[in-house]
Design an enzyme around this catalytic site. Structure first.
Site, PDB file in Angstrom:
ATOM      1  N   SER A   7       0.811  -1.226   0.000  1.00  0.00           N
ATOM      2  CA  SER A   7       0.000   0.000   0.000  1.00  0.00           C
ATOM      3  C   SER A   7       0.840   1.270   0.000  1.00  0.00           C
ATOM      4  O   SER A   7       0.292   2.362   0.123  1.00  0.00           O
ATOM      5  CB  SER A   7      -0.986  -0.004   1.172  1.00  0.00           C
ATOM      6  OG  SER A   7      -0.421  -0.571   2.297  1.00  0.00           O
ATOM      7  N   GLY A  11       6.230   6.762  -3.667  1.00  0.00           N
ATOM      8  CA  GLY A  11       7.417   6.434  -4.440  1.00  0.00           C
ATOM      9  C   GLY A  11       8.677   6.275  -3.611  1.00  0.00           C
ATOM     10  O   GLY A  11       8.632   6.274  -2.380  1.00  0.00           O
ATOM     11  N   GLN A 194       6.211   8.228  13.463  1.00  0.00           N
ATOM     12  CA  GLN A 194       5.990   9.390  12.593  1.00  0.00           C
ATOM     13  C   GLN A 194       4.500   9.555  12.300  1.00  0.00           C
ATOM     14  O   GLN A 194       3.809   8.578  12.020  1.00  0.00           O
ATOM     15  CB  GLN A 194       6.710   9.196  11.262  1.00  0.00           C
ATOM     16  CG  GLN A 194       6.378  10.289  10.244  1.00  0.00           C
ATOM     17  CD  GLN A 194       7.309  10.289   9.057  1.00  0.00           C
ATOM     18  OE1 GLN A 194       7.271   9.376   8.236  1.00  0.00           O
ATOM     19  NE2 GLN A 194       8.158  11.286   8.952  1.00  0.00           N
ATOM     20  N   HIS A 311       1.976   6.758  11.094  1.00  0.00           N
ATOM     21  CA  HIS A 311       2.253   6.349   9.713  1.00  0.00           C
ATOM     22  C   HIS A 311       3.510   5.493   9.568  1.00  0.00           C
ATOM     23  O   HIS A 311       3.648   4.739   8.604  1.00  0.00           O
ATOM     24  CB  HIS A 311       2.412   7.629   8.886  1.00  0.00           C
ATOM     25  CG  HIS A 311       2.769   7.417   7.455  1.00  0.00           C
ATOM     26  ND1 HIS A 311       1.899   6.861   6.549  1.00  0.00           N
ATOM     27  CD2 HIS A 311       3.908   7.698   6.759  1.00  0.00           C
ATOM     28  CE1 HIS A 311       2.478   6.813   5.358  1.00  0.00           C
ATOM     29  NE2 HIS A 311       3.702   7.302   5.465  1.00  0.00           N
ATOM     30  N   ARG A 353      11.440  10.998   9.376  1.00  0.00           N
ATOM     31  CA  ARG A 353      11.762  10.450   8.051  1.00  0.00           C
ATOM     32  C   ARG A 353      11.251  11.379   6.952  1.00  0.00           C
ATOM     33  O   ARG A 353      10.156  11.916   7.058  1.00  0.00           O
ATOM     34  CB  ARG A 353      11.072   9.097   7.905  1.00  0.00           C
ATOM     35  CG  ARG A 353      11.188   8.473   6.546  1.00  0.00           C
ATOM     36  CD  ARG A 353      10.577   7.096   6.549  1.00  0.00           C
ATOM     37  NE  ARG A 353       9.134   7.108   6.556  1.00  0.00           N
ATOM     38  CZ  ARG A 353       8.361   7.024   5.471  1.00  0.00           C
ATOM     39  NH1 ARG A 353       8.911   6.944   4.270  1.00  0.00           N
ATOM     40  NH2 ARG A 353       7.049   7.015   5.573  1.00  0.00           N
ATOM     41  N   LEU A 359      11.019   3.397   1.162  1.00  0.00           N
ATOM     42  CA  LEU A 359      11.090   2.351   0.130  1.00  0.00           C
ATOM     43  C   LEU A 359      12.527   2.207  -0.359  1.00  0.00           C
ATOM     44  O   LEU A 359      12.997   1.105  -0.621  1.00  0.00           O
ATOM     45  CB  LEU A 359      10.146   2.673  -1.031  1.00  0.00           C
ATOM     46  CG  LEU A 359       8.653   2.534  -0.734  1.00  0.00           C
ATOM     47  CD1 LEU A 359       7.829   2.833  -1.990  1.00  0.00           C
ATOM     48  CD2 LEU A 359       8.295   1.158  -0.199  1.00  0.00           C
TER      49      LEU A 359
END
Ligand SMILES: Cc1cc2nc3c(=O)[nH]c(=O)nc-3n(C[C@H](O)[C@H](O)[C@H](O)COP(=O)(O)OP(=O)(O)OC[C@H]3O[C@@H](n4cnc5c(N)ncnc54)[C@H](O)[C@@H]3O)c2cc1C
Length: 546
Positions: A7, A11, A194, A311, A353, A359
């Site tokens: 999910s 990017g 976060q 998150h 972050r 990713l």
């Protein structure tokens, strides 16, 4: 595939076109270090930015359909805190495309065996500090299994489900943190969850930063004002997540937010209307679909309601630069165990972050740890590692008894596990959110301690073997309660504000006392905290302005 990664929306960051754009590895590293509020380990950040471009191209060659311009060149868009656009994306479904591509490619190899639907319950470490394998339940049959291994990588993701209002998947219960912690492996910087500024109200589904940053959406308060001008005049909506989250909650606290009637949650609006239907369809099709399907709001015609949600967990398993698991402050490594992705704290994100760096971290340390673990497993460790006797056999027996005798087959139990979870979620949403203070954190601490005392008396209604999700939920609840306690203890102890950890009673960053990582060691009386320095290579801490 039922992971959180599918999910991921916006990017992965990497410097792809330095000549054309003026971007550089140094700039990516500096943005990341500054974004982290100077808590990131700078050697790890340098490794991330150096390796990330290769991994993006590797994924391209494997078949990820990155979005491209008319000339076929891979597109990049800006995310919060970036000096130059460097988020490589596949529409707003980047994680889905990455995961499907990886999965398809793994199927090409006959020597990769996948154990689907196996729920790991404990990590087996011997007295010498060597990893020996895991215990697991095959959810399809209910069978309790021992899986021995010459080497291992923990890649169990984050723990968003400690909170109720979260963008994270149901599988994000942070199991790997508790598995490691209980096996004597320290965790690091758990006080830093976060909060993403734009989760849909009331359901918490993520509205990617790509919408606000890359594509240019506006944040609007009740007075119709683009309020970010008060908090980050030069970056506006493109400021880092901690700053935008605090701005939204400040607007709410000062009466300039809207109130959702159903949930009572305060929110602001994300306005995408000026982008037009064509661009929304091309770049943010999933966001449009989600808003229409879950709220009946079409972002082409109307702004959408958003507020910050849990998150990402910036903390994680204490590892060295290459992802190898550490047993103490900085000397002893587990020779055959690594951790990667959100489960690990290699410390590239520090206290905050930057979007799309995760990713890239997964890709970079996925490779580094995968190669190291494979090399170790093939380099002649004794086959006796794959037999279990002595203390490993005792650990297996204890684990089986913990799950089946003390939880599943226990006759009575007065506590409803789902009510305990609800109360934990409510407590974390209320007291351990974007703004914290001593009295709220103490309140949260005593509630979570009480809930942990009630846990041994939980009731499992379903005594069946096949797909016993009731049992799985209870095992996960046990992990979640432990992590809630760690987050609170760390937040109470860190008497400063840094990145996502904002203490109303200590509103300033305090580099003299707190430019250091927190380590959490398991003891039967609760966590023992210790500290390790931040590794600073080139960028001295400075005031963070946007
Ligand atoms: C909605 C959303 C969107 C995001 N978008 C982006 C983005 O665009 N760019 C970016 O950089 N970051 C993004 N992030 C963050 C990023 O997606 C995650 O940090 C990353 O995908 C985590 O990957 P992972 O492999 O570490 O964990 P996961 O993908 O969560 O995988 C963990 C795996 O471990 C398994 N597991 C867990 N516990 C057990 C157990 N006990 N036994 C067996 N298996 C277990 C899970 O089932 C799962 O398969 C986003 C986060 C959210 C919440």
């Amino acid at each position: 595939m039922r992971s959180h990664s599918v999910s991921a929306e916006g990017g992965a960051s990497a410097v792809l076109y330095p000549k054309e754009t003026g971007d550089s590895l140094d700039l990516h590293a500096y943005d990341t270090v500054k974004g982290s509020d100077f808590l990131a380990d700078q050697d790890a950040v340098e490794l991330l930015v150096r390796e990330a471009p290769k991994e993006i191209i590797f994924m391209d060659h494997l078949g990820v359909p990155w979005s491209r311009d008319e000339k076929g060149r891979i597109l990049q868009r800006p995310f919060g805190g970036m000096s130059i656009p460097r988020t490589t994306f596949a529409q707003d479904k980047s994680g889905f495309f990455l995961m499907s591509t990886l999965y398809d490619n793994v199927l090409r190899f006959d020597n990769v065996e996948m154990l689907h639907e196996h729920f790991v319950t404990s990590l087996l470490m011997d007295h010498g500090g060597v990893f020996r394998g895991v215990t697991a339940i095959d959810l399809r049959t209910g069978e309790f299994k021992v899986i021995l291994a010459k080497a291992g990588i923990i890649a169990t993701g984050g723990n968003g489900r400690v909170y109720k209002f979260t963008t994270m998947a149901w599988s994000s219960t942070g199991d790997g943190y508790s598995l490691a912690y209980r096996a004597g492996i320290p965790l690091k910087d758990m006080e830093f969850p976060q909060f993403h500024p734009t989760a849909l109200v009331p359901n918490g589904i993520l509205i990617t930063e790509g919408a606000r940053g890359g594509e240019g959406g506006y944040l609007i308060n009740k007075e119709g004002e683009r309020f970010m001008k008060r908090y980050a005049p030069s970056k506006m909506e493109l400021a880092p997540r901690d700053i935008v989250s605090r701005a939204i909650i400040t607007e709410c606290m000062e009466g300039r937010g809207f109130i959702d009637e159903e949930s009572g949650l305060c929110y602001v609006l994300l306005d995408l209307r000026h982008l037009g239907e064509e661009r929304i369809n091309k770049r943010l099709p999933m966001i449009r679909e989600i808003a229409i399907k879950t709220l009946g709001i079409d972002p082409v015609d109307e702004p959408i309601p958003v507020r910050p949600a849990m998150h990402y967990m910036m903390g994680g398993i204490h590892v060295d630069l290459y992802g190898q698991v550490m047993l103490d402050e900085d000397k002893t490594r587990v020779p055959n165990l690594w951790a990667a992705g959100e489960a690990a704290n290699v410390s590239v994100h520090g206290a905050n972050r930057l979007g799309s760096n995760s990713l890239s971290e997964c890709l970079v340390w996925g490779r580094l740890t995968g190669e190291a673990a494979a090399k170790y497993a093939m380099s002649a460790p004794p086959d006796s590692m794959l037999e279990y006797t002595g203390d490993i056999a005792t650990k297996v027996a204890n684990e089986e008894s913990r799950i089946f005798d003390k939880l599943l087959h226990k006759e009575v139990g007065a506590e409803n596990p789902y009510s305990i979870r609800e109360e934990m979620n409510r407590t974390m949403d209320t007291y351990v959110y974007v703004f914290r203070d001593k009295s709220g954190l103490e309140e949260a601490y005593s509630t979570i301690k009480r809930l942990r005392e009630r846990f041994p008396n939980v009731r499992i209604e379903d005594k069946g073997r096949y797909y016993n999700t009731n049992l799985r939920d209870v095992l996960e609840l046990d992990f979640l309660l432990e992590q809630a306690e760690l987050i609170i203890v760390g937040a109470l102890t860190r008497t400063e504000s840094r990145g996502a950890h904002y203490r109303l009673d200590y509103p300033k960053r305090d580099d003299v006392n707190w430019l250091k990582h927190t380590l959490y060691f398991y003891t039967t009386d609760g966590p023992r905290l210790s500290y390790v320095p931040v590794r600073i290579t080139r960028w001295k801490p400075e005031e963070r302005k946007y």
